[in-house]
Design a protein around this motif. Structure first.
Motif, PDB file in Angstrom:
ATOM      1  N   ILE A 265       0.849  -1.188   0.000  1.00  0.00           N
ATOM      2  CA  ILE A 265       0.000   0.000   0.000  1.00  0.00           C
ATOM      3  C   ILE A 265       0.890   1.246   0.000  1.00  0.00           C
ATOM      4  O   ILE A 265       1.777   1.375   0.839  1.00  0.00           O
ATOM      5  N   ILE A 266       0.644   2.148  -0.941  1.00  0.00           N
ATOM      6  CA  ILE A 266       1.417   3.388  -1.033  1.00  0.00           C
ATOM      7  C   ILE A 266       0.443   4.550  -1.192  1.00  0.00           C
ATOM      8  O   ILE A 266      -0.458   4.499  -2.035  1.00  0.00           O
ATOM      9  N   ASP A 267       0.601   5.594  -0.395  1.00  0.00           N
ATOM     10  CA  ASP A 267      -0.315   6.720  -0.446  1.00  0.00           C
ATOM     11  C   ASP A 267      -0.054   7.579  -1.680  1.00  0.00           C
ATOM     12  O   ASP A 267       1.097   7.811  -2.065  1.00  0.00           O
ATOM     13  N   VAL A 268      -1.126   8.054  -2.291  1.00  0.00           N
ATOM     14  CA  VAL A 268      -1.008   8.892  -3.483  1.00  0.00           C
ATOM     15  C   VAL A 268      -0.237  10.181  -3.187  1.00  0.00           C
ATOM     16  O   VAL A 268       0.338  10.796  -4.093  1.00  0.00           O
ATOM     17  N   GLY A 269      -0.185  10.578  -1.930  1.00  0.00           N
ATOM     18  CA  GLY A 269       0.531  11.785  -1.546  1.00  0.00           C
ATOM     19  C   GLY A 269       2.032  11.592  -1.368  1.00  0.00           C
ATOM     20  O   GLY A 269       2.732  12.540  -0.992  1.00  0.00           O
ATOM     21  N   ASP A 270       2.515  10.385  -1.662  1.00  0.00           N
ATOM     22  CA  ASP A 270       3.944  10.105  -1.502  1.00  0.00           C
ATOM     23  C   ASP A 270       4.524   9.551  -2.805  1.00  0.00           C
ATOM     24  O   ASP A 270       4.932   8.383  -2.879  1.00  0.00           O
ATOM     25  N   PRO A 271       4.589  10.379  -3.851  1.00  0.00           N
ATOM     26  CA  PRO A 271       5.101   9.891  -5.139  1.00  0.00           C
ATOM     27  C   PRO A 271       6.555   9.435  -5.076  1.00  0.00           C
ATOM     28  O   PRO A 271       6.965   8.570  -5.854  1.00  0.00           O
ATOM     29  N   GLU A 272       7.341   9.994  -4.157  1.00  0.00           N
ATOM     30  CA  GLU A 272       8.737   9.566  -4.045  1.00  0.00           C
ATOM     31  C   GLU A 272       8.830   8.110  -3.592  1.00  0.00           C
ATOM     32  O   GLU A 272       9.658   7.342  -4.094  1.00  0.00           O
ATOM     33  N   LEU A 273       7.974   7.726  -2.644  1.00  0.00           N
ATOM     34  CA  LEU A 273       7.950   6.333  -2.206  1.00  0.00           C
ATOM     35  C   LEU A 273       7.490   5.432  -3.347  1.00  0.00           C
ATOM     36  O   LEU A 273       8.048   4.340  -3.555  1.00  0.00           O
ATOM     37  N   LEU A 274       6.491   5.867  -4.097  1.00  0.00           N
ATOM     38  CA  LEU A 274       6.027   5.068  -5.228  1.00  0.00           C
ATOM     39  C   LEU A 274       7.151   4.889  -6.241  1.00  0.00           C
ATOM     40  O   LEU A 274       7.369   3.786  -6.752  1.00  0.00           O
ATOM     41  N   ALA A 275       7.870   5.962  -6.542  1.00  0.00           N
ATOM     42  CA  ALA A 275       8.962   5.877  -7.512  1.00  0.00           C
ATOM     43  C   ALA A 275      10.039   4.905  -7.043  1.00  0.00           C
ATOM     44  O   ALA A 275      10.528   4.070  -7.816  1.00  0.00           O
ATOM     45  N   ARG A 276      10.408   4.991  -5.761  1.00  0.00           N
ATOM     46  CA  ARG A 276      11.429   4.088  -5.234  1.00  0.00           C
ATOM     47  C   ARG A 276      10.961   2.637  -5.278  1.00  0.00           C
ATOM     48  O   ARG A 276      11.734   1.733  -5.621  1.00  0.00           O
ATOM     49  N   THR A 277       9.703   2.427  -4.928  1.00  0.00           N
ATOM     50  CA  THR A 277       9.171   1.068  -4.900  1.00  0.00           C
ATOM     51  C   THR A 277       9.074   0.495  -6.305  1.00  0.00           C
ATOM     52  O   THR A 277       9.453  -0.661  -6.556  1.00  0.00           O
ATOM     53  N   LEU A 278       8.565   1.290  -7.239  1.00  0.00           N
ATOM     54  CA  LEU A 278       8.492   0.841  -8.627  1.00  0.00           C
ATOM     55  C   LEU A 278       9.873   0.510  -9.173  1.00  0.00           C
ATOM     56  O   LEU A 278      10.058  -0.506  -9.856  1.00  0.00           O
ATOM     57  N   GLN A 279      10.824   1.383  -8.900  1.00  0.00           N
ATOM     58  CA  GLN A 279      12.192   1.168  -9.369  1.00  0.00           C
ATOM     59  C   GLN A 279      12.737  -0.154  -8.840  1.00  0.00           C
ATOM     60  O   GLN A 279      13.330  -0.950  -9.580  1.00  0.00           O
ATOM     61  N   ALA A 280      12.514  -0.403  -7.556  1.00  0.00           N
ATOM     62  CA  ALA A 280      13.011  -1.630  -6.944  1.00  0.00           C
ATOM     63  C   ALA A 280      12.340  -2.866  -7.535  1.00  0.00           C
ATOM     64  O   ALA A 280      12.994  -3.878  -7.820  1.00  0.00           O
ATOM     65  N   VAL A 281      11.030  -2.785  -7.727  1.00  0.00           N
ATOM     66  CA  VAL A 281      10.283  -3.941  -8.219  1.00  0.00           C
ATOM     67  C   VAL A 281      10.603  -4.234  -9.682  1.00  0.00           C
ATOM     68  O   VAL A 281      10.776  -5.393 -10.074  1.00  0.00           O
ATOM     69  N   LEU A 282      10.680  -3.196 -10.500  1.00  0.00           N
ATOM     70  CA  LEU A 282      10.863  -3.407 -11.940  1.00  0.00           C
ATOM     71  C   LEU A 282      12.313  -3.666 -12.330  1.00  0.00           C
ATOM     72  O   LEU A 282      12.570  -4.051 -13.482  1.00  0.00           O
TER      73      LEU A 282
END
Length: 248
Positions: A222-239
């Motif tokens: 779960i990632i909050d829409v208000g934290d795009p930096e966390l989303l970017a880091r998580t996507l980078q790690a996963v992909l």
């Protein structure tokens, strides 16, 4: 059996009626296989403007740069509504080069079928997608298993993930297929409906059995829409994670 035809300005269109035909169709469309893939699932016509504005920023600052930077691809439903319209517009405006591949049941696409599906509910294709693959079906949701298959066919042995933004009933099925295939699922909390129901379940704030089941998976994040930096880091790690142990 598969085929290829023009889908409109800037896009190529293929048709396939068997999963075994997907590699041939992808090759004919010029979609490089063996690359990271993000499946984008969720809100279409039922998504409101407030949530779309929030997601617009996340797509611009997190999703587009990460996918483009890792040489990936995005696969979604391909129609001109909600997050599919938004990702098409944002990708085009950003000058990104990754393939944006729509997967749609042929009977639900107004521009590609002369016959109306049962109930007459059709949608136009989103014009900024680079490719569209039409699959068998006359009803919304018929494309769901095909979308998962296209993601796997493009990824090959490379990593893949699913990003859940808003969403309705079909989104639950999309997420279940991702989890069943061992695909990590990132849920963008704060975007409404299905995404928020799963986020609430993860926080122990709902007893909805579908949401609870999806939230309980170790593959769900779960990632909050208000934290795009966390989303970017998580996507980078996963992909970009090692292909060993990956379930594309």
């Amino acid at each position: 059996m598969s085929g290829q035809a023009a889908a409109g300005p800037g896009a190529s269109l293929g048709r396939v009626d068997a999963v075994a035909g997907l590699p041939t169709t992808l090759d004919r469309l010029g979609i490089l296989r063996g690359r990271p893939v993000l499946a984008l699932v969720g809100g279409a016509a039922g998504m409101d403007g407030i949530h779309l504005q929030l997601v617009d920023e996340v797509f611009r600052s997190a999703v587009i740069p990460v996918v483009d930077g890792c040489g990936g691809a995005v696969v979604d439903g391909g129609t001109d509504a909600g997050i599919m319209r938004l990702i098409g517009q944002v990708r085009s405006a950003s000058g990104a080069s990754f393939p944006l591949v729509g997967v749609a049941a042929e009977g639900t696409v107004a521009a590609a079928s002369g016959a109306q599906p049962k109930g007459g509910d059709t949608a136009e294709l989103e014009p900024h997608h680079t490719h569209v693959i039409l699959v068998p079906g006359d009803s919304w949701g018929d494309e769901s298993p095909w979308l998962a298959a296209v993601v796997s066919a493009i990824a090959g042995g490379k990593p893949s993930a699913t990003l859940v933004v808003n969403g309705g009933e079909i989104t639950y099925a999309d997420v279940e297929r991702s989890l069943a295939g061992g695909r990590p699922v990132l849920v963008l909390a704060g975007t409404g409906r299905t995404a928020d129901a799963v986020a609430a379940a993860a926080a122990g704030k709902t007893a909805d059995p579908r949401a609870v089941r999806l939230a309980a998976s170790p593959l769900t994040r779960i990632i909050d829409v208000g934290d795009p930096e966390l989303l970017a880091r998580t996507l980078q790690a996963v992909l970009t994670r090692s292909s060993s142990g990956n379930h594309a």
